[in-house]
Design a protein around this motif. Structure first.
Motif, mmCIF file in Angstrom:
data_model
loop_
_atom_site.group_PDB
_atom_site.id
_atom_site.type_symbol
_atom_site.label_atom_id
_atom_site.label_comp_id
_atom_site.label_asym_id
_atom_site.label_seq_id
_atom_site.Cartn_x
_atom_site.Cartn_y
_atom_site.Cartn_z
ATOM 1 N N PRO A 70 0.811 -1.219 0.000
ATOM 2 C CA PRO A 70 0.000 0.000 0.000
ATOM 3 C C PRO A 70 0.849 1.275 0.000
ATOM 4 N N TYR A 108 0.687 -5.100 4.746
ATOM 5 C CA TYR A 108 -0.267 -4.093 5.193
ATOM 6 C C TYR A 108 -0.116 -3.897 6.692
ATOM 7 N N GLY A 134 -1.869 -2.119 9.644
ATOM 8 C CA GLY A 134 -3.107 -1.442 10.043
ATOM 9 C C GLY A 134 -2.853 -0.151 10.805
ATOM 10 N N ALA A 187 -1.558 2.502 8.491
ATOM 11 C CA ALA A 187 -2.625 2.939 7.594
ATOM 12 C C ALA A 187 -3.562 3.891 8.334
ATOM 13 N N ALA A 188 -3.844 3.573 9.606
ATOM 14 C CA ALA A 188 -4.736 4.414 10.395
ATOM 15 C C ALA A 188 -4.140 5.808 10.593
ATOM 16 N N GLY A 242 -2.432 7.262 8.433
ATOM 17 C CA GLY A 242 -2.323 7.913 7.131
ATOM 18 C C GLY A 242 -0.940 7.814 6.530
ATOM 19 N N SER A 282 -4.685 3.766 1.813
ATOM 20 C CA SER A 282 -5.729 2.885 2.331
ATOM 21 C C SER A 282 -6.063 1.827 1.281
ATOM 22 N N GLU A 326 -8.927 1.201 0.117
ATOM 23 C CA GLU A 326 -9.841 1.795 -0.866
ATOM 24 C C GLU A 326 -9.051 2.546 -1.943
ATOM 25 N N ASP A 327 -8.046 3.301 -1.512
ATOM 26 C CA ASP A 327 -7.244 4.055 -2.485
ATOM 27 C C ASP A 327 -6.581 3.113 -3.481
#
Lengths: 230, 271
Positions: free
Chosen positions: B144, B181, B183, B186-187, B189, B193, B195-196
């Protein structure tokens, strides 16, 4: 071993065949006529290559050395004379091309390839799938419409406008053939570069407030305007 | 019907080889007959991750060049009897691969295996294009982060244009596998994400594999993570991904590493 075997006799087969030859009709003065030939060769150097050439001397009155000189001059230009006609046999020597008679006139047909009915090329290009990084779509004839996104590192080059019904992350160059009224539309603008008719803006110059919104870009004189679509 | 699956990414170090081994082993555990083929000629690693490095006699290049027969080069896994490895050569480079030779090998493998998994090298050159050339399905391994995602986008474009299927006007079925990944990051930023990533790649998601020490540990002992520690979070994520590959519907979960108390207390400290 029998060394005195009778050699088997080969039958000589003769066949007739006719060719179409170029017939040169030299005119006096020969020097100027040769200049004409040179001009033809300058325009298309391969014009006489592989074509049989016959010299028709009926229009001129040349002596034996003059004929020899003419044949030599042509040979220097890589034109080999197949035969000579229109002159008495006495004026030719054994080393010259043979005398020909009985040539028949025929029209050289210039075969013009039949031109198929040309449809005007389509003036728009539709792409139903996303344009991926590294792909380059070039369509100088008109508009390009993309139903997906244009990835970072991809580029669209269009003669007309560019419409992107997804996110524009790559480069879009519209109006590349000098069409300053071309525009760029996209559902979401994250472009690396926008260009219309050679005037461009990079991502850095793009207004942050526009990012991730539907937008259009157009030219106002020499200034690129980018505004939200709604 | 045999399926040729390419595991590819464009970018290096995202987890292609780890994923090839883990999914290959999980498919074999699910009863499929699997061969994993290492296309990374000159920089082979799959033999290490599979723990077969000491049993390599012949390799892919030997078979391409006709020096060895295919069965001589195939190595059977010691733990799973329906899992096989076709190793790459370490002494040659990718120029030794030929399309005709690879095509012959793939055709021969198709007759006796359910899954032929091609572990692609990084890049978009000969090795990578030949690894994807005969694929029916593709797993695009993506981390990601922006560079990995852009490279994956490029690879998807090539899958849609440079494969035999694409040239015949058919589709290569594509899946995105997000690996490494984190988490927590990602949280905060610090990573793209999920979704991105999916928005950019516009390709269905096969699974999300968490960044985990278990992956490294398994690689170091030469065992696919799905065999080494099947209960670990990454192994479970790989097993779920494999079930989706086999057509099952498995709910997608964003994996969370079980954080220790100290991690939970101190993990969020602002920089």
């Amino acid at each position: 071993m029998d060394a005195n075997a009778e050699p088997t006799r080969q039958l000589v087969r003769l066949r007739g065949r006719s060719y179409v030859a170029f017939v040169f009709c030299p005119a006096v003065p020969i020097v100027e006529w040769l200049e004409e030939i040179d001009a033809t060769l300058a325009r298309s150097p391969g014009f006489f290559v592989g074509k049989p050439v016959v010299l028709d001397l009926s229009a001129v009155d040349l002596s034996r050395p003059a004929i020899a000189h003419l044949v030599l001059s042509l040979e220097k230009r890589n034109i080999r004379v197949l035969g000579i006609e229109g002159v008495e046999a006495a004026r030719l020597t054994a080393s010259m091309p043979p005398l020909l008679t009985g040539g028949r006139h025929c029209a050289i047909q210039h075969v013009q390839p039949e031109k198929p009915e040309v449809k005007p090329p389509p003036t728009s290009l539709l792409l139903a799938s996303p344009v991926r990084s590294g792909q380059s779509i070039v369509f100088p004839d008109g508009d390009v419409t993309v139903l997906g996104s244009v990835g970072s590192g991809a580029e669209i080059v269009a003669g007309g406008s560019i419409h992107i019904y997804g996110t524009l992350r790559g480069r879009a160059m519209a109006g590349v053939n000098g069409n300053s009224s071309a525009r760029i539309y996209c559902q979401k603008i994250e472009a690396e570069l926008l260009a219309i008719d050679g005037f461009y803006q990079t991502a850095e110059e793009l207004d942050e407030a526009l990012r991730n919104r539907p937008a259009q870009a157009w030219l106002e004189g020499e200034i690129m305007r980018i505004t939200p679509l709604n | 019907m045999a399926k040729v699956l390419v595991v590819t990414s464009g970018k290096g170090g995202v987890g292609k080889t780890t994923s090839t081994a883990a999914i290959g082993a999980a498919l074999a555990q699910a009863g499929q007959k699997v061969v994993v083929v290492d296309f990374d000629v000159g920089l082979r690693n799959l033999d290490l991750v599979m723990g077969a490095e000491r049993r390599v006699v012949f390799d892919l290049i030997n078979v391409v060049q006709g020096v060895a027969k295919l069965p001589q080069a195939l190595i059977r896994d010691k733990r799973l009897e329906n899992l096989w490895l076709l190793p790459a050569s370490q002494t040659r480079d990718k120029d030794a691969l030929t399309e005709e030779g690879i095509g012959r090998i793939v055709d021969e493998l198709r007759t006796s295996y359910d899954w032929i998994i091609c572990d692609s090298p990084a890049g978009i050159e000969r090795g990578a294009t030949l690894a994807m050339r005969f694929a029916d399905e593709a797993i695009i391994v993506t981390n990601p982060e922006v560079s990995s995602v852009r490279d994956s986008d490029r690879i998807i474009g090539m899958l849609d244009s440079k494969t035999v299927r694409a040239e015949r006007g058919e589709r290569v079925e594509k899946h995105v596998l997000i690996t490494r990944y984190d988490g927590a990051r990602a949280a905060r930023g610090e990573m793209l994400s999920i979704e991105d990533v999916l928005d950019i790649l516009a390709t269905p998601l096969l699974g999300i594999i968490p960044e985990s020490q278990d992956v490294l540990r398994a690689s170091n002992v030469g065992s696919p993570v799905t065999l080494n520690n099947p209960a670990s979070t990454p192994a479970r994520a790989y097993i779920d991904a494999t079930r989706r590959l086999l057509g099952e519907t498995v709910a997608m979960t964003v994996p969370v590493e079980r954080a220790g108390l100290m991690n939970r207390l101190l993990g969020r400290r602002a920089a």
